[in-house]
Design an enzyme around this catalytic site. Sequence first.
Site, PDB file in Angstrom:
ATOM      1  N   GLU A 116      17.486  -5.817 -47.619  1.00 30.42           N
ATOM      2  CA  GLU A 116      17.510  -6.318 -46.244  1.00 30.42           C
ATOM      3  C   GLU A 116      18.791  -7.124 -45.984  1.00 30.42           C
ATOM      4  OE1 GLU A 116      15.665  -5.716 -43.773  1.00 30.42           O
ATOM      5  OE2 GLU A 116      13.913  -4.744 -44.652  1.00 30.42           O
TER       6      GLU A 116
ATOM      7  N   ASP B 141      23.693  -4.540 -46.215  1.00 31.04           N
ATOM      8  CA  ASP B 141      24.577  -3.382 -46.068  1.00 31.04           C
ATOM      9  C   ASP B 141      25.913  -3.777 -45.465  1.00 31.04           C
ATOM     10  OD1 ASP B 141      23.063  -3.946 -43.771  1.00 31.04           O
ATOM     11  OD2 ASP B 141      23.284  -1.927 -42.975  1.00 31.04           O
TER      12      ASP B 141
ATOM     13  N   GLY C 228      12.247  -1.570 -30.672  1.00 29.08           N
ATOM     14  CA  GLY C 228      12.158  -2.909 -31.238  1.00 29.08           C
ATOM     15  C   GLY C 228      11.094  -3.058 -32.297  1.00 29.08           C
TER      16      GLY C 228
ATOM     17  N   SER D 240      14.648   1.151 -36.416  1.00 21.08           N
ATOM     18  CA  SER D 240      16.007   1.524 -36.017  1.00 21.08           C
ATOM     19  C   SER D 240      16.055   2.569 -34.907  1.00 21.08           C
ATOM     20  CB  SER D 240      16.816   2.020 -37.237  1.00 21.08           C
ATOM     21  OG  SER D 240      17.012   0.972 -38.144  1.00 21.08           O
TER      22      SER D 240
ATOM     23  N   ASP E 203      21.204   1.869 -41.372  1.00 20.96           N
ATOM     24  CA  ASP E 203      20.380   2.551 -40.377  1.00 20.96           C
ATOM     25  C   ASP E 203      20.946   3.920 -40.028  1.00 20.96           C
ATOM     26  OD1 ASP E 203      19.102   0.146 -40.466  1.00 20.96           O
ATOM     27  OD2 ASP E 203      19.786  -0.542 -38.499  1.00 20.96           O
TER      28      ASP E 203
ATOM     29  N   ASN F 244      13.891  -7.615 -30.175  1.00 21.14           N
ATOM     30  CA  ASN F 244      15.009  -7.088 -29.389  1.00 21.14           C
ATOM     31  C   ASN F 244      16.323  -7.522 -30.032  1.00 21.14           C
ATOM     32  OD1 ASN F 244      16.963  -6.422 -27.513  1.00 21.14           O
ATOM     33  ND2 ASN F 244      15.689  -6.922 -25.764  1.00 21.14           N
ATOM     34  N   LYS F 245      16.862  -6.644 -30.883  1.00 24.78           N
ATOM     35  CA  LYS F 245      18.049  -6.987 -31.674  1.00 24.78           C
ATOM     36  C   LYS F 245      19.258  -7.285 -30.803  1.00 24.78           C
ATOM     37  CE  LYS F 245      19.833  -3.722 -34.284  1.00 24.78           C
ATOM     38  NZ  LYS F 245      19.967  -2.783 -35.421  1.00 24.78           N
TER      39      LYS F 245
END
Length: 302
Positions: free
Chosen positions: A61, A64, A168, A172, A219, A266-267
């Site tokens: 997590e 990356d 969300g 992804s 992702d 909500n990224k």
Amino acid sequence: MSPADQPIRVHSTSGDFHPDFKDNVQQGARWNQLIDEFAKRFGTRPTHIARAPGRVNLIGEHIDYCLFGVLPAAVERDILIACAPSDDPFATAVNVQNLDGKYTVGSIDPARGEKGGEWILPIDKTKLDWQSYIKAAYHGVLSHFFGSPDGPSPKGANLLVTGGVPLGGGLSSSAALVVASTLAFLAVNEKLESITQGQLVELCMENETRVGVNSGGMDQGASVFSSSSSALYISFWPKLHASPVPLPQTAPPTVYVIGNTLKTANKLETAKIHYNLRVVESLVAARILAKGLEVQVEPKEK
């Protein structure tokens, strides 16, 4: 050979990636509905359907973007985009519609700047708009393949989008939409054979930053590289590389359950205080560790 070095996969039937007969029948009906609706709205059948699955992360997590390896897997839920070139051979505008009526119909019309001829395609990074991801994908394809004002012009297009990746929900959906959109624009402009899967992932990573998210490559890599019945080990250093990790085959087949908490993350709208901030914090922590361990790190090196 790593999937990153292989060409983009093009299939002639949904059975190629839905080998189970029951799944293929269900998905075939879904694809046919999309094709029929596209023909109804635009007066012609699509030339391609771009598909990009969502992903679940198993190990790794928020590492990356620090170039550490990760172990995700693609899921069955996906984004589909039916596409075809515009009837007008001189048009560069893109008509975008969604099979779900709650999403607005839009038109994306790029222009070139007066200085240098760079492409201008404004994206409002302060609000969540599903078409922003499609604009970002189009901008990337325009910049990479149609950068010169004296070169060939891109083709206008009609797009019809549908998807089953929860918005969300941590699977992804945004990356899947960017990957599917990028594939659609490559297909319409006959550029699918011009790049490898790895180059597609890197282009999609760049595209998503245009929306305002400092994304790593997990992702996008999971959506592009993954194969059936396998997880995927992705490494980013010294270069992008991916290798499948087969899941155990059992009788009856093992079922992996992904629970949806129905808590939407909500990224994009929280990027400044959550996702993007975490990217900065991780990079700062890596610098501190490097200094403490006397590891040389170049000014622009992660």
